[in-house]
Structures are given as structure tokens and as C-alpha cells.
Design a protein around this motif. Structure first.
Motif, short mmCIF file in Angstrom:
data_model
loop_
_atom_site.label_atom_id
_atom_site.label_comp_id
_atom_site.label_asym_id
_atom_site.label_seq_id
_atom_site.Cartn_x
_atom_site.Cartn_y
_atom_site.Cartn_z
N LEU A 135 6.60 -0.54 10.27
CA LEU A 135 7.98 -0.98 9.82
C LEU A 135 8.73 -1.41 11.22
O LEU A 135 9.51 -2.18 11.29
N GLN A 136 8.78 -0.28 12.09
CA GLN A 136 9.35 -0.18 13.29
C GLN A 136 8.81 -1.43 14.29
O GLN A 136 9.60 -2.08 14.77
N ASN A 137 7.57 -1.79 14.08
CA ASN A 137 7.00 -2.91 14.92
C ASN A 137 7.49 -4.17 14.25
O ASN A 137 7.67 -5.25 15.18
N GLN A 138 7.69 -4.40 13.08
CA GLN A 138 8.37 -5.35 12.45
C GLN A 138 9.71 -6.05 12.70
O GLN A 138 10.04 -6.76 13.09
N ILE A 191 1.00 9.85 6.67
CA ILE A 191 1.61 8.98 6.04
C ILE A 191 3.04 8.48 6.71
O ILE A 191 3.31 7.16 6.80
N LEU A 192 3.82 9.14 7.00
CA LEU A 192 5.20 8.98 7.69
C LEU A 192 4.76 8.01 9.05
O LEU A 192 5.39 7.12 9.03
N SER A 193 4.00 8.43 10.02
CA SER A 193 3.97 7.82 11.09
C SER A 193 3.30 6.46 10.81
O SER A 193 3.48 5.40 11.48
N ALA A 194 2.29 6.27 9.88
CA ALA A 194 1.66 5.10 9.71
C ALA A 194 2.49 3.89 9.14
O ALA A 194 2.51 2.80 9.95
N GLU A 243 2.75 -7.25 13.64
CA GLU A 243 2.76 -7.91 12.18
C GLU A 243 2.73 -6.77 11.24
O GLU A 243 2.05 -5.54 11.52
N GLY A 244 3.11 -6.87 9.88
CA GLY A 244 3.05 -5.73 9.20
C GLY A 244 3.21 -6.43 7.64
O GLY A 244 3.49 -7.51 7.52
N GLN A 245 3.09 -5.64 6.68
CA GLN A 245 3.10 -5.71 5.34
C GLN A 245 4.46 -5.45 4.75
O GLN A 245 4.58 -5.55 3.45
N TRP A 246 5.35 -4.85 5.29
CA TRP A 246 6.71 -4.37 4.77
C TRP A 246 7.50 -5.79 4.51
O TRP A 246 7.34 -6.85 5.28
N ARG A 247 8.00 -5.89 3.05
CA ARG A 247 8.67 -7.06 2.80
C ARG A 247 10.29 -6.66 2.35
O ARG A 247 10.33 -5.61 1.59
N ASP A 255 0.80 -1.25 0.12
CA ASP A 255 0.00 0.15 0.11
C ASP A 255 0.78 1.23 0.02
O ASP A 255 0.29 2.52 -0.07
N PHE A 256 2.14 1.06 0.20
CA PHE A 256 3.14 2.30 0.12
C PHE A 256 3.10 2.80 -1.31
O PHE A 256 2.68 2.27 -2.23
N PHE A 257 3.47 3.83 -1.24
CA PHE A 257 3.42 4.93 -2.55
C PHE A 257 4.53 4.39 -3.73
O PHE A 257 4.34 4.96 -4.86
N CYS A 258 5.66 3.85 -3.25
CA CYS A 258 6.82 3.60 -3.85
C CYS A 258 7.54 2.31 -3.40
O CYS A 258 7.44 2.16 -2.30
N SER A 259 8.25 1.64 -4.14
CA SER A 259 9.33 0.75 -3.78
C SER A 259 10.36 1.35 -3.58
O SER A 259 10.88 2.17 -4.42
N MET A 260 11.30 0.88 -2.57
CA MET A 260 12.66 1.36 -2.61
C MET A 260 13.74 0.29 -2.72
O MET A 260 13.86 -0.88 -2.14
#
Length: 226
Positions: A37-40, A29-32, A46-50, A7-12
Motif C-alpha cells: 500500500l505504501q508503494n502505491q 501479513i502486516l509488512s507484506a 504497482e499494487g492491488q489495493w483499491r 488477497d487481504f483478509f477483509c475489506s475496510m
């Protein structure tokens, strides 16, 4: 190496000899996304960052580190100290130092027995002391010799990269505390040691861009500008 969120606006995407900077103008956006990511990273949610490298999915909590406060860098946090003890333990067990450690413990036990005999009570104690327990008892720590914030930042990144094998460092709102010369040096270290850096900023500091830095701006409406 890539860091993505559905759901993020770009991939890095991180490439050699380059620092990625993402400027996020919306506080929501920054905090959400980066609290997720910090929780992961901390393993608290849980989170959706990969995070992936060469098509292989990497564990975020073992390969990524996020720094939120430039003045609270702990060179002796629990993860670093635990890894230090494991490293020393492995080094001793794979060398002739193991013979020295096996010689020392009986001497310690004998001295303890003499001390306890002076007290009119019965005692019991372990008949084998693990080296890691002894290191903890002696409070073995890294010695912090940094004289300024920037030196401590470099020491922290070096330690966590070497000891914990961290591959990606996410620095949130660090740029206001770094001079251009320090930014250039940080980039040089990044190129030399081969870890990756993601700078996340809350407002546009692209006027302080350094060579080797790629800047992506996500404005308040979620539009991506590269």
C-alpha cells in the motif's frame, strides 16, 4: 469509502463518525500488505489495493496518506510545499494582487541590472519571473508552531487534507504514542472535518477502544475477528 485488496483478509469500509482499527498479529501479513500500500501511495510500485467512494475508483496516491513514524512528520515535504505554491499562485492570479506582482518584478529587474553593471562582464537573465519560482527562491514554508508530537500530527493531517485533498489517513502503530484523551480528540476532529482514519496496529490494543472505533482483528492464522 472502501479500501480493499483481493488477497487481504477483509475489506475496510469507512463510514461517517467512525474510526477503523485493524489489528494484524502476524508481522509477515502486516509488512507484506501495507508495504504494498505504501508503494502505491508513493507511486514507486504497482499494487492491488483499491480505494473507492460511492462506487467510483479513486487514485490512491492522490487520496491516501500513510504515516509510519510519529516523530518524523514533515509539514514542509515536497508535495505539501508544491501544493502551497500552486495555491498561492492561483490566488494571486485570480485577484488584484496580480497587479502588485506585475509591478514588483520590473523593480527587481532594474535593481539587478544596476548590480550587474558594477561587474565588468556580460550577463543574461530571465525577463519574466514566475511567482512560484520567486516563492521557491524565498524559501516560503509553513511555520511549525506545534509544541508536541500530537499537535504536529493534527497540523499535518489538517494541512494534507486541506492542501492535498487527502481523504484517508493510514496511521501504522500510532496508538501506543497516543493517550485515550488524544484518541478521542483525534476522533472528534475526524468527525468535524470529514476525513477518514485507519489505524493499523501490530498487536491487540482493543482494551483501549474509544467510542466511535470499530476494531477488526486478524490473528496469526489469518482468521478475521470483528
Amino acid at each position: 469509502m472502501k479500501l480493499v485488496h483481493p488477497d487481504f483478509f477483509c475489506s475496510m469500509e469507512f463510514v461517517e463518525n467512525q474510526i477503523e482499527t485493524v489489528i494484524i498479529e502476524s508481522p509477515q501479513i502486516l509488512s507484506a500488505y501495507f508495504s504494498e500500500l505504501q508503494n502505491q501511495i508513493e507511486g514507486t510500485g504497482e499494487g492491488q489495493w483499491r480505494l473507492s467512494e460511492k462506487g467510483e475508483l479513486l487514485q490512491i496516491d492522490k487520496n491516501c496518506n500513510m504515516l509510519l513514524n510519529p516523530f518524523q512528520l514533515d509539514l514542509n515535504n515536497r508535495k505539501i510545499v508544491t501544493a502551497l505554491y500552486n495555491m498561492i499562485d492561483k490566488e494571486v492570479k485570480n485577484s488584484e494582487l496580480l497587479l502588485e506582482w506585475n509591478r514588483i518584478f520590473p523593480i527587481l529587474a532594474e535593481r539587478l541590472e544596476c548590480l550587474l553593471q558594477a561587474i565588468d562582464y556580460r550577463f543574461s537573465y530571465v525577463d519574466k519571473l514566475e511567482l512560484k519560482d520567486f516563492l521557491k527562491f524565498m524559501n516560503v514554508r509553513y511555520q511549525d508552531e506545534s509544541v508536541c508530537f500530537f499537535e504536529k500530527l493534527l497540523d499535518y493531517i489538517r494541512l494534507t487534507h486541506e492542501i492535498l485533498k487527502i481523504k484517508l489517513f493510514v496511521l501504522v502503530n500510532f496508538k501506543p504514542f497516543l493517550t485515550n484523551e488524544q484518541m478521542v480528540y483525534l476522533h472528534e476532529q475526524n468527525c468535524y472535518v470529514k476525513y477518514q482514519i485507519l489505524l493499523v496496529e501490530g498487536y491487540d490494543m482493543s482494551n483501549r477502544r474509544i467510542p466511535g472505533e470499530r476494531v477488526t482483528i486478524i490473528d496469526k492464522d489469518g482468521c478475521v475477528i470483528q
